[in-house]
Design an enzyme around this catalytic site. Sequence first.
Site, PDB file in Angstrom:
ATOM      1  N   LYS A 177      29.675  30.165  22.150  1.00  0.00           N
ATOM      2  CA  LYS A 177      30.989  30.807  22.059  1.00  0.00           C
ATOM      3  C   LYS A 177      32.052  30.090  22.899  1.00  0.00           C
ATOM      4  CE  LYS A 177      31.389  35.054  23.721  1.00  0.00           C
ATOM      5  NZ  LYS A 177      31.462  36.531  23.757  1.00  0.00           N
ATOM      6  N   TYR A 223      49.452  -0.822   0.143  1.00  0.00           N
ATOM      7  CA  TYR A 223      48.430  -0.797   1.196  1.00  0.00           C
ATOM      8  C   TYR A 223      48.594  -2.014   2.094  1.00  0.00           C
ATOM      9  CZ  TYR A 223      44.131  -1.245   3.778  1.00  0.00           C
ATOM     10  OH  TYR A 223      43.244  -1.391   4.802  1.00  0.00           O
ATOM     11  N   ASN A 279      42.135  -6.938   2.216  1.00  0.00           N
ATOM     12  CA  ASN A 279      41.640  -7.320   3.540  1.00  0.00           C
ATOM     13  C   ASN A 279      40.118  -7.288   3.654  1.00  0.00           C
ATOM     14  OD1 ASN A 279      41.675  -4.520   3.277  1.00  0.00           O
ATOM     15  ND2 ASN A 279      41.857  -4.191   5.477  1.00  0.00           N
ATOM     16  N   ARG A 282      47.424   5.051   9.452  1.00  0.00           N
ATOM     17  CA  ARG A 282      46.081   5.178  10.025  1.00  0.00           C
ATOM     18  C   ARG A 282      46.043   4.533  11.407  1.00  0.00           C
ATOM     19  NH1 ARG A 282      42.464   2.715   5.582  1.00  0.00           N
ATOM     20  NH2 ARG A 282      40.880   2.984   7.195  1.00  0.00           N
ATOM     21  N   ASN A 291      35.733  37.314  21.160  1.00  0.00           N
ATOM     22  CA  ASN A 291      34.336  37.581  20.825  1.00  0.00           C
ATOM     23  C   ASN A 291      33.940  37.137  19.429  1.00  0.00           C
ATOM     24  OD1 ASN A 291      33.596  38.835  23.302  1.00  0.00           O
ATOM     25  ND2 ASN A 291      34.811  40.605  22.674  1.00  0.00           N
ATOM     26  N   ARG A 322      28.479  37.425  17.853  1.00  0.00           N
ATOM     27  CA  ARG A 322      29.603  37.853  17.019  1.00  0.00           C
ATOM     28  C   ARG A 322      30.405  36.687  16.433  1.00  0.00           C
ATOM     29  NH1 ARG A 322      31.784  42.084  21.451  1.00  0.00           N
ATOM     30  NH2 ARG A 322      30.613  40.641  22.787  1.00  0.00           N
ATOM     31  N   ALA A 353      27.049  31.590  29.156  1.00  0.00           N
ATOM     32  CA  ALA A 353      25.754  31.721  28.484  1.00  0.00           C
ATOM     33  C   ALA A 353      25.814  32.931  27.542  1.00  0.00           C
ATOM     34  CB  ALA A 353      24.645  31.882  29.518  1.00  0.00           C
ATOM     35  N   LEU A 406      31.059  32.080  33.450  1.00  0.00           N
ATOM     36  CA  LEU A 406      29.938  32.522  32.621  1.00  0.00           C
ATOM     37  C   LEU A 406      30.116  32.054  31.183  1.00  0.00           C
ATOM     38  CD1 LEU A 406      29.413  36.175  33.894  1.00  0.00           C
ATOM     39  CD2 LEU A 406      28.669  33.998  34.900  1.00  0.00           C
ATOM     40  N   ASN A 430      60.573  -7.643   3.602  1.00  0.00           N
ATOM     41  CA  ASN A 430      60.524  -6.555   2.634  1.00  0.00           C
ATOM     42  C   ASN A 430      59.273  -6.707   1.782  1.00  0.00           C
ATOM     43  OD1 ASN A 430      61.016  -4.937   0.233  1.00  0.00           O
ATOM     44  ND2 ASN A 430      63.099  -4.726   1.023  1.00  0.00           N
TER      45      ASN A 430
HETATM   46  C1  UD1 Z   1      32.824  41.729  29.295  1.00  0.00           C
HETATM   47  C2  UD1 Z   1      32.819  42.759  30.411  1.00  0.00           C
HETATM   48  C3  UD1 Z   1      33.901  43.799  30.112  1.00  0.00           C
HETATM   49  C4  UD1 Z   1      35.241  43.125  29.985  1.00  0.00           C
HETATM   50  C5  UD1 Z   1      35.203  41.989  28.945  1.00  0.00           C
HETATM   51  C6  UD1 Z   1      36.463  41.183  29.029  1.00  0.00           C
HETATM   52  C7  UD1 Z   1      30.586  43.010  31.351  1.00  0.00           C
HETATM   53  C8  UD1 Z   1      29.314  43.782  31.293  1.00  0.00           C
HETATM   54  N1  UD1 Z   1      31.536  43.397  30.487  1.00  0.00           N
HETATM   55  O1  UD1 Z   1      32.468  42.376  28.098  1.00  0.00           O
HETATM   56  O2  UD1 Z   1      33.954  44.760  31.150  1.00  0.00           O
HETATM   57  O3  UD1 Z   1      36.230  44.069  29.622  1.00  0.00           O
HETATM   58  O4  UD1 Z   1      34.101  41.104  29.202  1.00  0.00           O
HETATM   59  O5  UD1 Z   1      36.546  40.249  27.984  1.00  0.00           O
HETATM   60  O6  UD1 Z   1      30.736  42.136  32.184  1.00  0.00           O
HETATM   61  N2  UD1 Z   1      27.549  35.925  29.395  1.00  0.00           N
HETATM   62  C9  UD1 Z   1      26.571  35.177  30.034  1.00  0.00           C
HETATM   63  N3  UD1 Z   1      25.308  35.673  30.087  1.00  0.00           N
HETATM   64  C10 UD1 Z   1      24.959  36.859  29.551  1.00  0.00           C
HETATM   65  C11 UD1 Z   1      25.968  37.628  28.903  1.00  0.00           C
HETATM   66  C12 UD1 Z   1      27.251  37.127  28.852  1.00  0.00           C
HETATM   67  O7  UD1 Z   1      26.844  34.084  30.531  1.00  0.00           O
HETATM   68  O8  UD1 Z   1      23.790  37.234  29.632  1.00  0.00           O
HETATM   69  C13 UD1 Z   1      28.919  35.390  29.317  1.00  0.00           C
HETATM   70  C14 UD1 Z   1      29.359  35.144  27.878  1.00  0.00           C
HETATM   71  O9  UD1 Z   1      29.193  33.784  27.519  1.00  0.00           O
HETATM   72  C15 UD1 Z   1      30.826  35.499  27.903  1.00  0.00           C
HETATM   73  C16 UD1 Z   1      30.980  36.454  29.079  1.00  0.00           C
HETATM   74  O10 UD1 Z   1      29.807  36.331  29.831  1.00  0.00           O
HETATM   75  O11 UD1 Z   1      31.631  34.367  28.129  1.00  0.00           O
HETATM   76  C17 UD1 Z   1      31.209  37.893  28.655  1.00  0.00           C
HETATM   77  O12 UD1 Z   1      30.142  38.330  27.855  1.00  0.00           O
HETATM   78  P1  UD1 Z   1      30.378  39.282  26.603  1.00  0.00           P
HETATM   79  O13 UD1 Z   1      29.050  39.636  26.056  1.00  0.00           O
HETATM   80  O14 UD1 Z   1      31.372  38.705  25.695  1.00  0.00           O
HETATM   81  O15 UD1 Z   1      30.973  40.566  27.328  1.00  0.00           O
HETATM   82  P2  UD1 Z   1      32.000  41.628  26.754  1.00  0.00           P
HETATM   83  O16 UD1 Z   1      31.260  42.617  25.951  1.00  0.00           O
HETATM   84  O17 UD1 Z   1      33.158  40.966  26.153  1.00  0.00           O
HETATM   85 CA    CA Z   2      33.629  38.892  25.660  1.00  0.00          CA
END
Ligand code: UD1
Ligand code: CA
Length: 458
Positions: A22, A365, A385, A332, A226, A15, A10, A8, A376
């Site tokens: 991210k 240089y 150059n 370089r 985060n 933050r 997206a 995941l 030397n």
């Molecule tokens: C999440 C978990 C939490 C866990 C923590 C570990 C959930 C609801 N929570 O929280 O239990 O302890 O990670 O680090 O799963 N993402 C998507 N699509 C979305 C939302 C998020 O792809 O709609 C991806 C983000 O890019 C990220 C990951 O999911 O890489 C986690 O999302 P984030 O919002 O950071 O969740 P946490 O609050 O950290």
């Molecule tokens: Ca997270």
Amino acid sequence: MSISVIVLAAGQGTRMSSSKPKALQTLAGKPMLSHVLSEVEKTKPDQTIVVHSPGHRDLVKNVATNFSEIKLVAQEKPLGTGDAVKAAIPTLDKGNNILVLLGDVPMIRAKTLKLLKEGVEKADILVLTTKLENPYGYGRIKRDEQNNVMAIVEETECNDEEKEINEINSGIIAFSREHIEELLSGLGASNKKGEYYLTDAIEMAHNKGLKVDTIITSSSEVFGVNDKKDLAEAERLKRAELTDALMEQGVTICDPSRIDIRGTLKCGKDVYIDVNTVFEGDVELSDGVTIRPFASISNSYIGENTEIKPYSTVDNSKIGNNCIVGPYARLRPGSDLKNESRVGNFVEIKKSTIGEGSKVPHLTYVGDTTVGKDSNIGAGTITCNYDGANKHDTQIGDNVFIGSGVELVAPVLIEDGATIGAGSTISKSAPKGKLTLERSKQKTIDGWQRPTKDKDKK
Ligand code: UD1
Ligand code: CA
């Protein structure tokens, strides 16, 4: 024991306060997603899907192309981790178990992923957890009296009692293929964030009587990134991991908290690395190499017993054995220093070869140049150059002696054994074994008087 991986990546990553997604923020010289995907690749999944935001497809694709067979799926809106997994399901081939990873949990190791891959064969859901002194921000693992996992409760949903739980969800969860679709379709978004939490699937599974197991790992392996503070902490953890491995292998690192490794650093025996040194990309230090303070080395090879003195920069270069570079040298891209050669302070070398035993000790240089053996180059020499439009080569033979303050106007050839008188501007070939110089005759003006300041005049 086949498994499909969903990473995941997206969501908004608000933050981070960055225009970059991210999961593409840089950790130890690489995007976080790269770290995740290279560990995933080692576990040999049947297929890997990366879920990204629609606007980030090209950026994510740039990272994914370095790995084999990765499919990209856009999550139309950032509606939560449950929704993100749901978006990937239609792209999965049937029949595999599913391992969900997070793009912002970059320190995960392949050996742990293998345990999850094997472990989920014997459970319906297998959650990777850890214990934290301060579990703030993470989902808490809620267990019943028999120690069975009942639910994962997100920080924002925790009551005071649940906030005290220090076992947390790493976010890395394996699901048996059989139940995932049903669990995902049951997810709701009636929580404080209005998101579909993947973690809500755990309580549903428990209520259905499914088997939810856990594997516990070290807290550093599942550190979640985060914001920029987390990123700096992850960098510290990564640094410790890399320096520990080097020290175990016998490298002397003066202070493991004052070295940065942003890539791969390969070291031979008896390598010594002083403080405030930075290594980027692929760097190889051979046996007996010494790196002094504030040196910065990227994508370079350094031969045996060579010493890089303080404040030197080495970029895309190759240095032989028993060389001395710096202090304050700048190599370089395309610098090739042969064995026993020497490049001293305030010397810039670009796309040039310095032959075996040759010395360029000070304030010089050297660009687009080949220097032969045992030559030397005097202080303050400049290879001219560039004519404003094109670059030209300079060739300097073996056993050449170039006096101080010489300008070599390229293209130009200095033959073997030639000597160039100090202060010369050389624009034609200098023949073998002879002294060549270009200087106007020195004269002394009799009766000349130094001007005096008005206030000193009577
Ligand atoms: C999440 C978990 C939490 C866990 C923590 C570990 C959930 C609801 N929570 O929280 O239990 O302890 O990670 O680090 O799963 N993402 C998507 N699509 C979305 C939302 C998020 O792809 O709609 C991806 C983000 O890019 C990220 C990951 O999911 O890489 C986690 O999302 P984030 O919002 O950071 O969740 P946490 O609050 O950290
Ligand atoms: Ca997270």
